[in-house]
Every structure is written in structure tokens, then in C-alpha cells.
Design a protein around this motif. Sequence first.
Motif, short mmCIF file in Angstrom:
data_model
loop_
_atom_site.label_atom_id
_atom_site.label_comp_id
_atom_site.label_asym_id
_atom_site.label_seq_id
_atom_site.Cartn_x
_atom_site.Cartn_y
_atom_site.Cartn_z
N GLY A 71 0.79 -1.22 0.00
CA GLY A 71 0.00 0.00 0.00
C GLY A 71 0.83 1.27 0.00
N HIS A 72 2.15 1.12 -0.02
CA HIS A 72 3.03 2.29 0.06
C HIS A 72 4.21 2.16 -0.91
CE1 HIS A 72 0.88 3.50 3.72
NE2 HIS A 72 0.91 2.23 4.04
N LEU A 73 3.95 1.58 -2.06
CA LEU A 73 5.03 1.33 -3.01
C LEU A 73 5.56 2.59 -3.67
CD1 LEU A 73 3.55 -1.87 -4.69
CD2 LEU A 73 5.46 -1.77 -3.10
N GLU A 74 4.79 3.68 -3.62
CA GLU A 74 5.23 4.92 -4.27
C GLU A 74 6.35 5.61 -3.48
OE1 GLU A 74 2.63 6.15 -1.00
OE2 GLU A 74 2.59 4.53 -2.50
N GLN A 75 6.57 5.20 -2.26
CA GLN A 75 7.61 5.83 -1.45
C GLN A 75 9.00 5.41 -1.94
OE1 GLN A 75 7.09 5.71 2.80
NE2 GLN A 75 4.85 5.63 2.64
N PRO A 76 10.01 6.28 -1.75
CA PRO A 76 11.37 5.98 -2.26
C PRO A 76 12.13 5.04 -1.33
CG PRO A 76 11.36 8.13 -1.21
CD PRO A 76 9.92 7.65 -1.19
N TRP A 77 11.65 3.82 -1.23
CA TRP A 77 12.26 2.87 -0.32
C TRP A 77 13.67 2.49 -0.76
CZ3 TRP A 77 9.88 2.34 4.09
CH2 TRP A 77 8.49 2.42 4.17
N THR A 78 14.54 2.31 0.22
CA THR A 78 15.87 1.73 0.01
C THR A 78 16.02 0.63 1.04
OG1 THR A 78 16.95 3.21 1.60
CG2 THR A 78 16.79 3.97 -0.70
N LEU A 79 17.08 -0.16 0.91
CA LEU A 79 17.33 -1.19 1.91
C LEU A 79 17.47 -0.57 3.29
CD1 LEU A 79 17.95 -4.04 2.86
CD2 LEU A 79 20.31 -3.74 2.07
N ASN A 80 18.18 0.55 3.38
CA ASN A 80 18.36 1.23 4.66
C ASN A 80 17.04 1.69 5.26
OD1 ASN A 80 21.12 0.94 4.87
ND2 ASN A 80 21.57 2.86 3.82
N SER A 81 16.20 2.34 4.43
CA SER A 81 14.95 2.89 4.97
C SER A 81 13.99 1.79 5.39
CB SER A 81 14.30 3.83 3.95
OG SER A 81 13.90 3.13 2.78
N MET A 82 13.97 0.67 4.65
CA MET A 82 13.10 -0.44 5.04
C MET A 82 13.57 -1.04 6.35
SD MET A 82 11.97 -2.38 1.49
CE MET A 82 13.62 -2.52 0.76
N ALA A 83 14.87 -1.25 6.48
CA ALA A 83 15.42 -1.81 7.72
C ALA A 83 15.17 -0.88 8.90
CB ALA A 83 16.92 -2.07 7.55
N GLU A 84 15.38 0.43 8.68
CA GLU A 84 15.15 1.41 9.76
C GLU A 84 13.69 1.45 10.17
OE1 GLU A 84 16.61 5.06 8.21
OE2 GLU A 84 18.74 4.46 8.33
N HIS A 85 12.79 1.29 9.21
CA HIS A 85 11.37 1.29 9.52
C HIS A 85 11.02 0.15 10.48
CE1 HIS A 85 7.24 2.57 8.44
NE2 HIS A 85 6.92 1.31 8.68
N CYS A 86 11.77 -0.94 10.40
CA CYS A 86 11.54 -2.10 11.27
C CYS A 86 12.46 -2.09 12.49
CB CYS A 86 11.74 -3.39 10.48
SG CYS A 86 10.57 -3.63 9.13
N ASN A 87 13.25 -1.01 12.64
CA ASN A 87 14.22 -0.91 13.74
C ASN A 87 15.21 -2.06 13.75
OD1 ASN A 87 13.11 1.52 14.89
ND2 ASN A 87 11.44 0.27 15.71
N LEU A 88 15.68 -2.42 12.56
CA LEU A 88 16.63 -3.51 12.41
C LEU A 88 17.82 -3.06 11.57
CD1 LEU A 88 14.16 -6.43 11.52
CD2 LEU A 88 15.30 -6.08 13.71
N GLY A 89 18.92 -3.79 11.70
CA GLY A 89 20.05 -3.57 10.83
C GLY A 89 19.80 -4.14 9.45
#
Length: 343
Positions: free
Chosen positions: A240-258
Motif C-alpha cells: 500500500g506504500h510502493l510509491e515511497q522511495p524505499w531503500t534497503l536502509n529505509s526499510m530496515a530502519e522502519h523495522c528498527n533492524l540492521g
Amino acid sequence: MEDPAATIQAEERTYCQDTCAPLKAAARAGTLDLLAWGHDLYPGRSFEKHMVPEVRSVGTWNAPRKQDWGMDWHRNTGLEFGYVERGKLGFALETDSWLLHTGTLTLTRPFQRHRLGHPGIEASTYHWLLLDVGATGPQSEWHWPEWLVCSATDLQRFAALMQSHETPVWHGNAEVARCFSRIRAALLLPEPEQVAARLKLHINELVVGVLDLLDQQEHASQALPGAYRTVELFLHHLTGHLEQPWTLNSMAEHCNLGRSQFSHYCLSITNMTPIDHLNHQRLNLARQLLDQYLELSITEISNRCGFNSSQYFANSFKAREGCTPSEYRKRRFGGLSGRVPTL
């Protein structure tokens, strides 16, 4: 492998007799090695009708290089086991698609729409077994072959696990690999009676091995750490949020993970790296928009799906679908314009 003896009515379409002609042609042309047995018009050597009639088709191909053919959309009346021993292979079921890698097991329920190829067959060694379980429709009860010695409880458990899991793609293990290796060895025996007898033995082993595998992976998912569930929930809502400029870093940070921990959990859940999974979902959305909204330009669709450029979107779409977004739309709708009703 669609059942050549069956005519299936589904989604206002009739899926008629299929001879697996592309696979047969490739074998005749020598672009791959084929070892197979089956009934009716399936590839390879034919069993007599009374010999393991439930084994509709079983075999192995070894494609040393990429092929210019694929197995187009089809449905089986039986349960299909597939296993990639080496290489990689495109696989799609309903609206989802995967690039299978070495050690991947697929389980396709009766009457599920699927295809092999990306769109062509990649260099691969691939095993399959199409087993008739007496299904008369997608939700009908299964009736296993009488020569399966598993308990009725185990077979009911197998069917229940298959019905309760949406994904057809699983991580194989050493036992599943050994089962397919034994099945292949059985197919090399000179006499049909020998082949049929050994197949009964090894298919029993395969069903038990796959049931154990499904049980293990289900139990593992029920005892997953909180971080795993966090990633699982994130990936569920990502569509539902594919338009956002996701990167590996931002996805990991969103989950509070490395990065490494997030990547590990994503691979375990989806059998894809995070970026591959992200692009996979974006391309799924792009295909839906191309099908449903002809008033949207290719650039607008690219932006809505989160691609950073129209050219990258076109290249990614062509790599998966075999044509550019514009070509895809033209093939489906020609010169039509305006909104197309949801399919």
C-alpha cells in the motif's frame, strides 16, 4: 504441466487439451535433455493405462542454456510438485511471480493457474511430479492414491496445510532433494513395471518428506521472534506504500533492524532479497494499473509504483514480462482508451 486429457472450465475460459509441445520440441531439437514418463499425451515414455494411473506426468529436464520457450498459463487437475535442482527458473501463480533458485520447492494445488518461464526457461535442472488426487474442483475433497501408505491423518494434514498456505514456494531440504534424485533414478530403469513399482516407493517417501518440511516450516513460523513478525507485518503493508522511495536502509530502519538482519528475515519470508521483493511488488502493481487504467500514462504509472525513472521501469518490466509497458498495453487493448473495468 497441464493435464492433456482434461478440459477445464474456469473464469469463463476453457482450458483444453495440451500436448506440452514446447517442451517436446526443445527435447527433439536437442536444446535440453528430457527424462520423463506419463500418461496420455504427456512428454516422455508412456505407461500402460493400468500402471500408476495417478502419476499423470513425472520427469526431469536439464537445460544447459536459456531457452526461447516457456510453459504458458495453464491449470492442472492434479497436485504438482516442482523442484529446482540447479540454476534458476521463472514461476508465476495467479497474480504473483517468483524467480526460483537452486533448492526451491513448488507445490501447486489442483486447478491453480500457473506458468513456468520468465518468459523463457532459464538454464536449469528441474524435476516435476503431477499426481492425481481425485480433485474435481479447486475446493473439492482430495482422494489420494491407494498405494500411498501414509496414514489418513497424515494425508488429511497434508491437504489442510496446502489449503491453509497461500504461497506455493518453499525452501527445500536435503530429504526432498534425495527424493527427487531417487525418482529420477527410477525413471532410468528399462522396464515400465520396474519404473512404476519404484515410483510408488519414492513418491511415498516424497509425500512424507514434504509433509515433514511443511510441518517444520509452519512450526518455525509460529515460534518466530518478534523481529521476524515485525518484518512480516511490514512486508504485508508494503504493497500500500510502493510509491515511497524505499531503500534497503529505509526499510530496515522502519523495522528498527540492521540491514543484514532485515535482509535475512525478508529472504526467509519471501525467498527474495528486499530490493527484489520491492521491485516484484511494484511490477505487480504496474501490471494492474496497465490493465485497469488506460488513461494513465506510462510515466504516471511509473511514478505511482515508485520507480525512480520511466526508463528503469520499462527495463524492469521488460525483464519480467518480455515486453515494455507500452507493448504490453498495446497487445492487450490495442487502440482503446479510457478506464477499463477491474478484472
